[in-house]
Every structure is written in C-alpha cells, then in structure tokens.
Motif scaffolding. Structure first.
Motif, PDB file in Angstrom:
ATOM      1  N   UNK A  49      27.712  55.362  55.121  1.00 35.53           N
ATOM      2  CA  UNK A  49      27.367  55.304  53.710  1.00 35.53           C
ATOM      3  C   UNK A  49      25.870  55.064  53.556  1.00 35.53           C
ATOM      4  N   UNK A  50      25.269  55.760  52.649  1.00 28.58           N
ATOM      5  CA  UNK A  50      23.845  55.568  52.364  1.00 28.58           C
ATOM      6  C   UNK A  50      23.668  55.750  50.859  1.00 28.58           C
ATOM      7  N   UNK A  51      24.141  54.749  50.147  1.00 30.00           N
ATOM      8  CA  UNK A  51      24.218  54.834  48.693  1.00 30.00           C
ATOM      9  C   UNK A  51      23.160  53.953  48.050  1.00 30.00           C
ATOM     10  N   UNK A  52      22.459  54.503  47.105  1.00 25.65           N
ATOM     11  CA  UNK A  52      21.442  53.742  46.371  1.00 25.65           C
ATOM     12  C   UNK A  52      22.112  52.572  45.639  1.00 25.65           C
ATOM     13  N   UNK A  53      21.472  51.407  45.693  1.00 22.56           N
ATOM     14  CA  UNK A  53      21.962  50.202  45.006  1.00 22.56           C
ATOM     15  C   UNK A  53      23.290  49.685  45.559  1.00 22.56           C
ATOM     16  N   UNK A  54      23.588  50.002  46.805  1.00 22.99           N
ATOM     17  CA  UNK A  54      24.810  49.474  47.427  1.00 22.99           C
ATOM     18  C   UNK A  54      24.515  49.097  48.871  1.00 22.99           C
ATOM     19  N   UNK A  55      24.955  47.902  49.250  1.00 23.04           N
ATOM     20  CA  UNK A  55      24.769  47.442  50.622  1.00 23.04           C
ATOM     21  C   UNK A  55      26.023  47.647  51.463  1.00 23.04           C
ATOM     22  N   UNK A  56      27.021  48.287  50.900  1.00 24.51           N
ATOM     23  CA  UNK A  56      28.279  48.498  51.614  1.00 24.51           C
ATOM     24  C   UNK A  56      28.072  49.515  52.740  1.00 24.51           C
ATOM     25  N   UNK A  57      28.536  49.141  53.941  1.00 27.44           N
ATOM     26  CA  UNK A  57      28.433  50.000  55.119  1.00 27.44           C
ATOM     27  C   UNK A  57      29.751  50.006  55.887  1.00 27.44           C
ATOM     28  N   UNK A  58      29.964  51.075  56.658  1.00 26.79           N
ATOM     29  CA  UNK A  58      31.114  51.125  57.550  1.00 26.79           C
ATOM     30  C   UNK A  58      30.857  50.331  58.838  1.00 26.79           C
ATOM     31  N   UNK A  59      29.626  50.422  59.346  1.00 28.04           N
ATOM     32  CA  UNK A  59      29.271  49.811  60.626  1.00 28.04           C
ATOM     33  C   UNK A  59      29.593  48.325  60.633  1.00 28.04           C
ATOM     34  N   UNK A  60      30.246  47.896  61.721  1.00 22.33           N
ATOM     35  CA  UNK A  60      30.592  46.488  61.946  1.00 22.33           C
ATOM     36  C   UNK A  60      31.660  45.976  60.992  1.00 22.33           C
ATOM     37  N   UNK A  61      32.390  46.888  60.365  1.00 22.77           N
ATOM     38  CA  UNK A  61      33.525  46.515  59.521  1.00 22.77           C
ATOM     39  C   UNK A  61      34.751  47.359  59.907  1.00 22.77           C
ATOM     40  N   UNK A  62      35.901  46.791  59.663  1.00 22.11           N
ATOM     41  CA  UNK A  62      37.137  47.572  59.731  1.00 22.11           C
ATOM     42  C   UNK A  62      37.433  47.981  58.307  1.00 22.11           C
ATOM     43  N   UNK A  63      37.362  49.267  58.050  1.00 21.90           N
ATOM     44  CA  UNK A  63      37.366  49.780  56.682  1.00 21.90           C
ATOM     45  C   UNK A  63      38.595  50.612  56.390  1.00 21.90           C
ATOM     46  N   UNK A  64      39.190  50.344  55.243  1.00 22.89           N
ATOM     47  CA  UNK A  64      40.183  51.256  54.679  1.00 22.89           C
ATOM     48  C   UNK A  64      39.423  52.096  53.659  1.00 22.89           C
ATOM     49  N   UNK A  65      39.251  53.366  53.982  1.00 26.18           N
ATOM     50  CA  UNK A  65      38.450  54.271  53.158  1.00 26.18           C
ATOM     51  C   UNK A  65      39.340  55.144  52.298  1.00 26.18           C
ATOM     52  N   UNK A  66      39.048  55.159  50.994  1.00 28.79           N
ATOM     53  CA  UNK A  66      39.802  55.996  50.077  1.00 28.79           C
ATOM     54  C   UNK A  66      38.881  56.767  49.143  1.00 28.79           C
ATOM     55  N   UNK A  67      39.441  57.777  48.501  1.00 28.60           N
ATOM     56  CA  UNK A  67      38.685  58.619  47.577  1.00 28.60           C
ATOM     57  C   UNK A  67      39.460  58.675  46.262  1.00 28.60           C
ATOM     58  N   UNK A  68      39.036  57.853  45.304  1.00 30.18           N
ATOM     59  CA  UNK A  68      39.746  57.791  44.020  1.00 30.18           C
ATOM     60  C   UNK A  68      39.403  58.963  43.115  1.00 30.18           C
ATOM     61  N   UNK A  69      38.246  59.564  43.312  1.00 26.65           N
ATOM     62  CA  UNK A  69      37.860  60.708  42.496  1.00 26.65           C
ATOM     63  C   UNK A  69      37.510  60.316  41.073  1.00 26.65           C
ATOM     64  N   UNK A  70      37.318  61.319  40.241  1.00 28.92           N
ATOM     65  CA  UNK A  70      36.932  61.082  38.849  1.00 28.92           C
ATOM     66  C   UNK A  70      38.128  60.731  37.970  1.00 28.92           C
ATOM     67  N   UNK A  71      39.338  61.036  38.423  1.00 32.26           N
ATOM     68  CA  UNK A  71      40.554  60.767  37.633  1.00 32.26           C
ATOM     69  C   UNK A  71      41.155  59.425  38.048  1.00 32.26           C
ATOM     70  N   UNK A  72      40.413  58.362  37.795  1.00 33.08           N
ATOM     71  CA  UNK A  72      40.821  57.035  38.258  1.00 33.08           C
ATOM     72  C   UNK A  72      42.182  56.631  37.705  1.00 33.08           C
ATOM     73  N   UNK A  73      42.425  56.908  36.437  1.00 29.69           N
ATOM     74  CA  UNK A  73      43.694  56.512  35.822  1.00 29.69           C
ATOM     75  C   UNK A  73      44.892  57.133  36.546  1.00 29.69           C
ATOM     76  N   UNK A  74      44.702  58.331  37.063  1.00 27.84           N
ATOM     77  CA  UNK A  74      45.798  59.016  37.749  1.00 27.84           C
ATOM     78  C   UNK A  74      46.104  58.410  39.116  1.00 27.84           C
TER      79      UNK A  74
END
Length: 210
Positions: A41-66
């Motif tokens: 991950x290399x996201x502006x204004x976010x310090x969240x990284x995969x490295x050194x973490x055990x991550x459950x990665x998901x993709x909610x998309x633009x249709x969050x309510x769904x």
C-alpha cells in the motif's frame, strides 16, 4: 517377553508418538504461499501497510451498502476472534468517494466490537486494481472495484491459501458472503498463520535467552 513388552510400551511408543506429532506440525502446520511480493500500500494520508502485519485484505468497492452483510460476517466470525493478536489487521480498499459510507459502516461495526484494527483505505481505481492484480488469483474484481472475497496476506507480503482445497483446488480467498466458508475454512487458515508467527516468536525468544 513380558518385560520386553512393558519396556516397549513405556519407552518406545512415547518416542514414536512424539516423532509422529512433531512431523505433523512440520507437514501440516504451515499455510501454503500462493503469491509472493504483493503490491504494498502506498496511499496518501495513510500509514497503513501490509509489511510486518498479518492482514485480512478486502475490497468493498463503491457500493458499500451492498457489502455491509459481508463486513458484519467478517466482523463476527473472524475479526472478533483474532483481533487481539498484536500484528493482526483488517484492510478494506475502497475508491475515493466512498468515505462517508465507510464511516457509517465502521460506526455500525463499532457497536459490536473494538474496531481499532479495521482500516478503510481509499485510493484511485488504478491503484486498487494494481493491488488486486498483484494477488494473481482466479477471482475477478467487480465493476464497482469490490468483491465478496477476502485474502490472507502475511508479514512478508505473501498471499496465503490452500493448494488442495476439496472444493476449489487452489483456494486464493474466502467468500465473506458464505458464513460456512468463514467458519469451516477461513478460521482454520488464520489460526495456522497466527500459530506460525507465535512459534517463530517463541523460538527467537528462547534463542535470545541461551
């Protein structure tokens, strides 16, 4: 003969049993690496990284309510069970514009659990697709940049999964729409990955005290 039999029962069988179970840990105690070098991950204004973490990665998309149902399934079946592990985290990727809806979802999840380790990360469609494609799975990302599937990423940016799943053969991700998939498979696989790191930590600590 009787003495020999007793000696075998008392001394030989425990050793054989130990070797059997020790072998079992080595053979079955690791979850296969399916893809290495997942895009970080290399996201502006976010310090969240995969490295050194055990991550459950998901993709909610633009249709969050769904996909609220998917999030609640994951929260109840996976997150609440494992979130106290030090380096465990949930990362949900969404496109810019879904901030308000994701905020509402996080507030709803917070009524059920401490959501400190639920991270909602926003990025451009191109970068979201790049992360998804780096997983190299047989699963497709929806037009809204979302998917019901979630993925287990280890501390070294490797995708973990199954190579001999009874239903899918190679199992890259877990369908959060299906409680059975979370209960019957994902729980076990996350346990295995966490156990790997616990054992490695204990080994390192033991070596330091020698």
């Amino acid at each position: 003969m009787k003495k020999t039999f007793i000696l075998v029962v008392l001394f030989v069988l425990p050793i054989v049993a130990y070797l059997f179970f020790a072998s079992g840990v080595n053979n079955f105690g690791r979850l296969p690496v399916l893809t290495e070098n997942i895009r970080e991950l290399n996201v502006v204004d976010s310090e969240v990284k995969f490295k050194d973490h055990i991550t459950i990665l998901g993709f909610l998309g633009s249709s969050v309510d769904n996909r609220k149902g998917n999030a609640f399934n994951l929260n109840q079946k996976i997150y609440k069970r494992f979130h106290e592990f030090k380096d465990f985290q949930f990362v949900m990727m969404l496109p810019y514009g879904a901030e308000e809806k994701s905020k509402e979802l996080k507030e709803e999840l917070a009524t059920l659990a401490d959501v400190e380790k639920w991270h909602f990360v926003f990025d451009s469609p191109e970068k979201i697709k790049a992360v998804f494609e780096s997983l190299q799975t047989d699963i497709s990302l929806g037009e809204d940049l979302g998917s019901p599937y979630v993925f287990v990423i280890d501390k070294d940016l490797a995708l973990r999964g199954r190579t001999d799943d009874e239903d899918d053969g190679t199992k890259y991700g877990f369908n959060s729409s299906l409680v059975s998939d979370l209960n019957n498979k994902m729980v076990d696989d996350v346990k295995i990955v966490l156990a790997e790191y616990r054992l490695a930590l204990k080994k390192n600590n033991a070596e330091r005290t020698k």
